[in-house]
Design an enzyme around this catalytic site. Structure first.
Site, PDB file in Angstrom:
ATOM      1  N   LYS A  39       0.978  -1.175  -0.026  1.00 49.81           N
ATOM      2  CA  LYS A  39      -0.023  -0.158   0.203  1.00 49.81           C
ATOM      3  C   LYS A  39       0.734   1.156   0.103  1.00 49.81           C
ATOM      4  CE  LYS A  39      -1.899   2.667   2.815  1.00 49.81           C
ATOM      5  NZ  LYS A  39      -1.878   4.006   1.823  1.00 49.81           N
ATOM      6  N   CYS A  91      13.218  10.927   8.051  1.00 47.30           N
ATOM      7  CA  CYS A  91      13.094  10.357   9.380  1.00 47.30           C
ATOM      8  C   CYS A  91      14.345  10.578  10.054  1.00 47.30           C
ATOM      9  CB  CYS A  91      12.783   8.966   9.335  1.00 47.30           C
ATOM     10  SG  CYS A  91      13.829   7.822   8.142  1.00 47.30           S
ATOM     11  N   GLU A 119       8.960  15.929  16.320  1.00 51.06           N
ATOM     12  CA  GLU A 119       9.421  15.831  14.869  1.00 51.06           C
ATOM     13  C   GLU A 119       8.778  16.681  14.118  1.00 51.06           C
ATOM     14  OE1 GLU A 119       8.406  12.131  12.868  1.00 51.06           O
ATOM     15  OE2 GLU A 119      10.319  12.123  11.923  1.00 51.06           O
ATOM     16  N   GLU A 140       9.418   1.131  11.003  1.00 51.53           N
ATOM     17  CA  GLU A 140      10.550   2.341  11.006  1.00 51.53           C
ATOM     18  C   GLU A 140       9.684   3.369  11.158  1.00 51.53           C
ATOM     19  OE1 GLU A 140      13.525   1.535  10.443  1.00 51.53           O
ATOM     20  OE2 GLU A 140      13.466  -0.516   9.849  1.00 51.53           O
TER      21      GLU A 140
END
Ligand code: NAD
Length: 483
Positions: free
Chosen positions: A180, A289, A386, A255
């Site tokens: 996906k 990331c 973040e 992750e």
């Protein structure tokens, strides 16, 4: 847009391109121009069910799962070769869909995808077991077997590369996959699906179901025939996936996010550190990331470092990803842009000093200027959350112990860098910093041969890449043979 070759925009299910049973489609937008690039089929629960059923049938049939490893390898090599041939075409597709500067897409995304396919092709025929002698009258051995159907769910920041990081090891090991892609960037995954079919992957072994997370993704993670969920994305969704997977006690790899420190000691090569931080924080408009967004600098080096960093930031050219000379494109969406601009306002309100803000006055597109804050304290949101945009904060520290303590004052644990010309200090800091990857006097490298992942918490668990990724997609089986 004439240079753009669009892939099939249907769902890839059971080896063919199908219209969605949902009857629904969604638009994918160029974040630099806000124009609709394509309208893509959206998979709902029934479509996902058909995709997983097909993957499961293919797995049970053995057409791929029990195929000789060298033959699986040949398909992966062929896909890598085809990606190389189509590099220019796919780079444009990815740049337009994700807002990435074209040169970076070629240099980073496509190359990393090709490397990854070739690396795991090399493993496909080397998944060996072992014999473990336990008794005179028995032959006992341990074999490795593919897990089954893997649900691979990926984000929008490196759409092709992240998809390949999951597909290549899973397929090398003999699993079937339902992929996906992110709803914001489905195009390169669909193109990749075409290439896999062209290169002879048997029907059903790879299915691709674009759609929204809460509909398509949710149906996929709940499907009873999925044996493993391999996810890259945000911590919130990652934890939700882990909870969902716990209902059936299936394998999960996560992750997730990062708030990576760059720990710069007074004896560091400050010019090199500033160059690396500028590229580590603003590459892909900070939507990485492992972006170097928490810069911790020894107080005596602080001002020199900030001067050097702002000089480099002034050279960043923000603009159209397809234009030569653009070093930073837009962020992915209006929502992402708003979130980043809110974080910038929040940092000002909390007392951080706005030390630099670049120019970007494009009338259209989701652009955010490269932005630098100093006087950042650990309690501020900009030091802890973040942002996933081109914003970084600098904090001065006094003494090595305080520097390391600040580096570890985070719920994230994905990556870090340490900067010192004293080898003992650099090694001591590399050992003390809690992160799945530590760069010493450099920043940002990943390589398909090295494991990649966080040490738990908001950065997730498990490793993509490297030989460790083979563990993600195989089970061990112990066999006793009475002699
Ligand atoms: P996201 O979590 O919103 O989406 C990621 C994927 O999950 C998308 O395909 C989305 O459709 C899907 N999804 C959303 N809800 C779902 C649900 N309920 N069930 C199943 N799937 C669902 O993340 P994002 O905003 O696309 O990506 C940004 C995040 O990804 C950042 O936190 C970033 O740090 C992280 N990231 C991590 C790495 C890494 O290697 N650790 C790499 C890239 C991005």
């Amino acid at each position: 847009m004439s240079q753009l070759s669009l892939p099939q925009l249907a769902l890839l299910i059971d080896g063919e391109w199908r219209a969605p049973m949902s009857g629904r489609h969604f638009d994918t937008v160029n974040p630099a121009s806000e124009e609709i690039i394509a309208t893509v089929a959206e998979a709902d629960r029934d479509d996902v069910d058909a995709a997983v059923q097909s993957a499961h049938r293919a797995f049970l049939s053995g057409v791929w799962s029990r195929r000789n490893g060298i033959e699986r390898a040949r398909v992966l090599w062929a896909v890598a070769a085809r990606l190389r041939e189509l590099e220019s075409d796919i780079a444009v597709l990815e740049s337009v869909d994700a807002g990435k500067p074209l040169a970076a897409t070629r240099r980073q995304d496509i190359r990393a995808a090709v490397d990854c396919l070739e690396y795991f092709a090399g493993w496909a025929d080397k998944l060996e077991g072992r014999t473990v002698p336990v008794r005179e009258d028995a032959l006992t051995y341990v074999s490795r077997e593919p897990l089954g159907v893997v649900a691979a769910i990926v984000p929008w920041n490196f759409p092709l590369m992240n998809a390949v990081w999951k597909l290549a090891p899973a397929l090398a090991c003999g699993c079937s996959v339902v992929l996906k892609p992110a709803e914001l960037t489905p195009l390169s995954a669909l193109r990749l699906g075409e290439i896999f079919l062209e290169c002879g992957l048997p029907r059903g072994v790879l299915n691709i179901v674009p759609g929204y997370g809460h509909i398509t993704g949710q149906a996929l993670i709940e499907h009873p025939l999925v044996s493993k969920i391999s996810f890259t994305g945000s911590p919130g969704v990652g934890k939700h996936i882990m909870r969902t997977a716990s209902e059936r006690a299936i394998h999960v790899g996560l992750e997730l996010g990062g708030k990576s420190p760059a720990l710069i000691f007074a004896d560091a090569d400050l010019e090199a550190a500033a160059r690396a931080v500028a590229s580590g924080a603003f590459f892909n408009a900070g939507q990485v990331c492992s972006a170097a967004t928490r810069v911790l600098v020894a107080r005596e080096a602080h001002d020199r470092f900030v001067d050097s960093l702002t000089a480099r930031m002034a050279k960043i050219r923000t603009g159209d990803p397809l234009a030569a000379g653009t070093s930073m494109g837009p962020v992915i969406s209006r929502k992402q842009q708003d979130g980043i601009l809110d974080a910038i306002e929040g940092a000002k309100k909390q007392g951080a000093t706005l030390a630099y803000a670049g120019d970007c006055d494009s009338p259209r597109g989701f652009f955010v200027p490269p932005t630098l804050f100093t006087d950042v304290t650990p309690d501020m949101a900009i030091a802890q959350k973040e942002i996933f945009g081109p914003v970084l904060g600098v904090t001065a520290f006094d003494g090595d112990a305080q520097g390391v303590a600040l580096a570890n004052d985070s719920r994230y644990s994905l990556a870090a860098s340490v900067w010192s010309q004293d080898i003992k200090r650099a090694h001591a800091a590399a050992r003390a910093v809690r992160a799945g990857t530590v760069w010493v006097n450099t920043y940002g490298h990943t390589d398909t041969r090295l494991p990649w992942g966080g040490m738990g918490g908001e950065s997730g668990v498990g490793r993509d890449l490297g030989r460790d990724a083979l563990e993600n997609y195989t089970e061990q089986k112990a066999v006793w043979v009475q002699l």
